[in-house]
Design a protein around this motif. Structure first.
Motif, short mmCIF file in Angstrom:
data_model
loop_
_atom_site.label_atom_id
_atom_site.label_comp_id
_atom_site.label_asym_id
_atom_site.label_seq_id
_atom_site.Cartn_x
_atom_site.Cartn_y
_atom_site.Cartn_z
N LEU A 648 0.91 -1.11 0.06
CA LEU A 648 0.16 0.05 0.08
C LEU A 648 0.77 1.24 -0.07
O LEU A 648 1.98 1.40 0.56
CB LEU A 648 -0.86 -0.09 1.28
N HIS A 649 0.63 2.23 -0.79
CA HIS A 649 1.00 3.73 -0.93
C HIS A 649 0.04 4.65 -0.42
O HIS A 649 -1.13 4.40 -0.83
CB HIS A 649 1.83 3.80 -2.16
N ALA A 650 0.45 5.49 0.07
CA ALA A 650 -0.51 6.69 0.45
C ALA A 650 0.11 8.09 -0.29
O ALA A 650 1.36 8.24 -0.42
CB ALA A 650 -0.59 6.97 1.68
N ALA A 651 -0.76 8.73 -0.50
CA ALA A 651 -2.23 8.80 -0.50
C ALA A 651 -2.88 9.11 -1.86
O ALA A 651 -2.62 10.07 -2.90
CB ALA A 651 -2.65 9.97 0.48
N GLU A 652 -3.98 8.07 -2.12
CA GLU A 652 -4.93 8.52 -3.41
C GLU A 652 -6.04 9.13 -2.87
O GLU A 652 -6.74 8.80 -2.27
CB GLU A 652 -5.15 7.07 -4.15
N THR A 653 -6.18 10.63 -3.24
CA THR A 653 -7.07 11.26 -2.92
C THR A 653 -8.20 12.06 -3.94
O THR A 653 -9.02 12.65 -3.74
CB THR A 653 -6.52 12.68 -1.99
N ARG A 654 -7.54 12.11 -5.16
CA ARG A 654 -8.29 12.90 -6.02
C ARG A 654 -8.79 12.24 -7.28
O ARG A 654 -8.49 12.06 -8.35
CB ARG A 654 -7.38 13.98 -6.71
N THR A 655 -9.66 11.13 -6.84
CA THR A 655 -10.41 10.11 -7.63
C THR A 655 -11.37 10.80 -8.47
O THR A 655 -11.82 10.61 -9.47
CB THR A 655 -11.00 9.01 -6.80
N GLY A 687 -16.17 11.32 -14.95
CA GLY A 687 -14.97 10.68 -14.33
C GLY A 687 -14.34 10.06 -15.30
O GLY A 687 -14.71 8.73 -15.35
N GLY A 688 -13.17 10.44 -15.97
CA GLY A 688 -12.40 9.78 -16.75
C GLY A 688 -12.61 10.49 -18.29
O GLY A 688 -13.24 11.30 -18.46
N ILE A 689 -11.78 9.93 -19.24
CA ILE A 689 -11.36 10.39 -20.34
C ILE A 689 -12.65 10.66 -21.34
O ILE A 689 -13.06 11.64 -21.80
CB ILE A 689 -10.40 9.66 -21.13
N VAL A 690 -13.40 9.33 -21.30
CA VAL A 690 -14.55 9.54 -22.29
C VAL A 690 -15.67 10.31 -21.96
O VAL A 690 -16.29 11.15 -22.71
CB VAL A 690 -14.70 7.95 -22.93
N SER A 691 -15.95 9.89 -20.65
CA SER A 691 -17.19 10.68 -20.04
C SER A 691 -16.99 12.30 -19.93
O SER A 691 -17.81 13.10 -20.36
CB SER A 691 -17.75 10.31 -18.69
N SER A 692 -15.77 12.74 -19.69
CA SER A 692 -15.24 14.21 -19.89
C SER A 692 -15.22 14.69 -21.19
O SER A 692 -16.06 15.90 -21.55
CB SER A 692 -14.07 14.28 -19.25
N ALA A 693 -14.88 14.00 -22.07
CA ALA A 693 -14.97 14.41 -23.77
C ALA A 693 -16.49 14.41 -24.05
O ALA A 693 -16.87 15.41 -24.78
CB ALA A 693 -14.31 13.53 -24.60
N VAL A 694 -17.42 13.44 -23.62
CA VAL A 694 -18.72 13.62 -24.12
C VAL A 694 -19.46 14.69 -23.60
O VAL A 694 -20.09 15.45 -24.11
CB VAL A 694 -19.42 12.20 -23.60
N ASP A 695 -19.06 15.03 -22.30
CA ASP A 695 -19.53 16.26 -21.64
C ASP A 695 -19.36 17.29 -22.41
O ASP A 695 -19.91 18.50 -22.65
CB ASP A 695 -19.24 16.36 -20.09
N GLY A 696 -17.90 17.60 -22.81
CA GLY A 696 -17.50 18.71 -23.50
C GLY A 696 -18.30 18.79 -24.81
O GLY A 696 -18.55 19.87 -25.36
N LEU A 697 -18.54 17.59 -25.54
CA LEU A 697 -19.22 17.74 -26.84
C LEU A 697 -20.57 18.34 -26.55
O LEU A 697 -20.98 19.09 -27.22
CB LEU A 697 -19.50 16.08 -27.18
N ARG A 698 -21.19 17.82 -25.36
CA ARG A 698 -22.65 18.13 -25.00
C ARG A 698 -22.53 19.81 -24.98
O ARG A 698 -23.50 20.59 -25.44
CB ARG A 698 -23.08 17.61 -23.91
#
Length: 725
Positions: A648-655, A687-698
């Motif tokens: 385990l490595h810390a910290a993952e915070t920006r999901t 949340g992620g590349i594709v959904s962000s791109a789709v929201d940008g298209l919209r």
């Protein structure tokens, strides 16, 4: 290195000649998914996810059954003439792995044609071509190809296979002797002819919509890039602003971080062309249906700008950092050719507001750009912009997110766990026919289950265990108080409530990287190159953060309380690591036992170094208890997942973004500031590349239609995600 402002738009390089159009197909088909039909390999449980039992399904078309018939279909079925539709979509065509050319080939091959003929009940020799396959390769198009590595219901290993989704020309089916087929949603479907999209000629930079002021797009991540693309192709004047640097310069700044351990606050693994996703695994999976028009357009655009053909066909497509860098350069050149002005090193520090609406943006150098319409597409780390919006009383709503660790294993271990020892040999560090193995794990942990896990840990811990009675008893008291309706301690789940623990952004054959934007804070992420050929597999292992977890910060930070909580964890990670971006780390087995980390630690892919540090007390006890319960469950599903080899490595915070910039569901403008169009992951809508791109298209299409007076009304349902971000 100081960020320098570059007006790349003045250079106007030509689009590279190798930008490609999508391959021609033998027939046009609609790609609408039937109700209940899986749209991706992720949705259907394929592609070496958590091993689950499967049942053998009988293949239709054998014996005395009619072609395509079967009794195990889902939903209603209808018999139809084969040539009543231009093409038929066939689901679940299975080819044994040993007969398939492997993960890097997506064309039609003899083994696929033979499997398709068997599934449809076409007898050998029924084709007009003597001695040839029953169906010609030219009549078949591969829509999706996914690897199936599941096991039997009894836990026994089954032969690995590739599952295909294909479209078949009706005329070829008729020529092979079929007259009627039984349509069954999700198994065999008619495909109606797809209406050709009206061609949109490339916009002439001199023929932009007659407006003196541009539309300003803030951020060149996927949302900003696709919003700018939609606007520029409609002839709208666009200025695209990015605080970071183009990928060529950004790569050098990231290299300097690894060598000199100093972060450029404006050009790093979070800020710069392409956003945080550029230095990631480059996953193109999404919770929006893979066959929806916006998603298909995003994938087609990436393909046109240099992505491999696999992004159109693979059940779990990914690009990798090396490919993303090349694609982004071509994307930028295309925007410039359309007249879009692209500025790097242009940090937006504030929104200019006049008369209750947007009037422009103010840059860090003190200059302003007048604009009555601003597309705000920041990343999830745009903390300065969040504060600026709060000063203008823009409506912001805190939303749940997740925090946790990066868990890392030797990739060979994950290959063996998912494929078995013999088949794991076919991976060959990304060079073999099998895909590098990955996993997806999730558990909903109730307050009672978390307490039980805490009790078990306290019971088996030694006298030196941190998970002793003093750690366990407050959890028990809090859960009891919640069950009695007294509320319990802050952050404790409500009675009957659950807290999700799950893997996220799994990077097979990847490495862990620092995504800090401040030297006093440490947050980490994962990335992979396209070949996924490193010795390690890493994934975020995170727990959902609920409003009670940031309640103690609400008074001082208001709607930014979740962001303040992220910063608390990141500062603690930096402190435990000792600075210089060294990551605190602990074996999973030591974490579960609540004991001091044993040294030396296993080797890690994190290039800036790890320091043995207890992580079982990094997060509040109720979160740690959820991790303990989930890890025990995951280890039962994948024996060895929680072994000494796991680190385990810390910290993952920006999901994801810790807030949402509220907008109108139709106009997509801010609810409180006219002319502001929040967009993408940093605004809380993706949340992620594709959904962000789709929201940008919209957002881009909505704004283009408003400015040009043309454009069809958008179907909001096409952009709907399965869940929330």
């Amino acid at each position: 290195m100081q960020a320098i402002s570059q007006r790349v738009g003045t250079l106007r390089p030509a689009v590279r000649p190798h930008a490609r159009a999508r391959r021609p197909v033998p027939f046009l088909i609609a790609a609408a998914t039937a109700p209940g039909a899986p749209s991706t390999a992720q949705d259907s449980g394929r592609d070496n996810v958590v091993k689950q039992p499967r049942r053998r399904k009988s293949q239709g078309g054998s014996g005395s059954r009619r072609p395509g018939s079967g009794s195990n279909g889902s939903g209603s079925s209808t018999w139809a003439d084969v040539q009543s539709t231009p093409a038929w979509r066939v689901f679940g065509v299975s080819v044994p792995a040993e007969q398939d050319p492997g993960k890097d080939e997506f064309g039609v091959h003899p083994a696929l044609l033979a499997a398709l003929a068997r599934k449809l009940g076409i007898r050998a020799g029924s084709s007009d071509s003597a001695g040839g396959p029953a169906l010609p390769a030219s009549a078949v198009r591969v829509v999706r190809k996914s690897f199936d590595a599941r096991i039997s219901k009894g836990g026994d290993a089954m032969g690995k296979s590739w599952a295909y989704l294909v479209d078949v020309d009706s005329a070829a089916l008729a020529a092979a002797g079929l007259r009627r087929l039984q349509e069954r949603p999700g198994q065999l479907e008619r495909q109606q002819q797809q209406a050709q999209e009206p061609s949109r000629p490339a916009a002439d930079p001199g023929s932009a919509v007659s407006r003196d002021e541009p539309v300003v797009v803030v951020g060149s991540g996927p949302a900003g890039l696709f919003a700018a693309l939609e606007l520029a192709e409609a002839g709208v004047k666009v200025v695209l602003l990015e605080r970071g640097q183009p990928v060529e310069v950004r790569g050098k700044d990231i290299g300097a971080l690894f060598v000199r351990r100093r972060v450029n606050p404006e050009s790093n693994l979070c800020y710069g062309e392409g956003g945080a996703g550029t230095w990631s695994d480059g996953k193109l999976t999404t919770r929006i249906g893979r066959n929806s028009d916006p998603v298909r357009r995003v994938l087609d655009t990436l393909y046109r700008f240099g992505a491999p053909e696999s992004v159109l066909v693979s059940g779990k497509p990914h690009l990798g950092t090396d490919r993303l860098v090349r694609i982004l350069k071509t994307f930028r050149e295309h925007l410039i050719s359309l007249g879009c002005e692209v500025r790097f090193g242009a940090k937006v520090e504030d929104i200019v507001v006049q008369g209750g609406r947007v009037a422009g943006v103010k840059l860090a150098d003190g200059s302003t750009i007048a604009a009555s319409r601003v597309v705000l597409a920041p990343g999830h780390s745009a903390r300065g912009l969040y504060r600026a919006l709060l000063r203008h009383d823009v409506c912001l709503t805190p939303k749940p997110f997740a925090v946790g660790f990066r868990i890392e294993h030797p990739q060979e271990l994950i290959n063996r766990l998912q494929y078995g020892p013999a088949d794991a040999e076919h991976v060959q560090r990304g060079k073999g026919p099998y895909p590098v193995a990955e996993y997806r794990l999730a558990a909903e942990i109730s307050a009672a289950q978390a307490v039980q896990a805490a009790a078990a840990a306290a019971g088996v811990g030694s006298d030196r265990s941190a998970l002793g009675d003093g750690w366990y008893q407050p959890l028990l008291a809090g859960a009891a108080a919640g069950a009695d309706g007294d509320g319990g301690q802050e952050g404790t789940e409500q009675a009957g409530g659950t807290r999700g623990v799950y893997s996220f952004c799994m990077c097979p054959g990847g490495q862990i990287v620092p995504t800090s934007t401040d030297e006093g804070e440490l947050c980490i992420n994962g990335m992979s190159f396209s070949r996924r050929d490193s010795k390690w597999a890493n994934s975020a292992l995170v727990v959902t953060v609920q409003p009670g977890d940031w309640a103690h910060l609400g008074g001082a930070h208001g709607p930014l309380a979740g962001m303040a909580l992220q910063q608390e964890f990141e500062r603690e990670a930096a402190r435990r690591g000792g600075g210089a971006f060294v990551a605190p780390a602990q074996r999973v087995s030591d974490f579960l036992a609540g004991r001091a980390p044993r040294e030396p630690l296993p080797a890690s892919s994190y290039r800036l170094g790890v320091k043995a540090s207890p992580l079982h007390d990094f997060y509040p006890p109720h979160m740690t208890a959820a991790f303990v319960a989930a890890l025990a469950r995951f280890d039962r599903q994948l024996p060895g997942f929680a072994s000494d080899a796991a680190l385990l490595h810390a910290a993952e915070t920006r999901t994801s973004a810790p807030l949402r910039i509220d907008r109108h569901p139709d106009s997509l403008q801010s609810l409180s500031l006219a002319g502001l169009y929040p967009c993408g992951e940093g605004a809380g809508y993706a949340g992620g590349i594709v959904s962000s791109a789709v929201d940008g298209l919209r957002v881009g299409a909505t704004l283009a239609a408003e400015l040009t007076g043309s454009g069809a009304a958008l179907d909001g349902a096409a952009y709907r995600v399965k869940g929330s971000y």
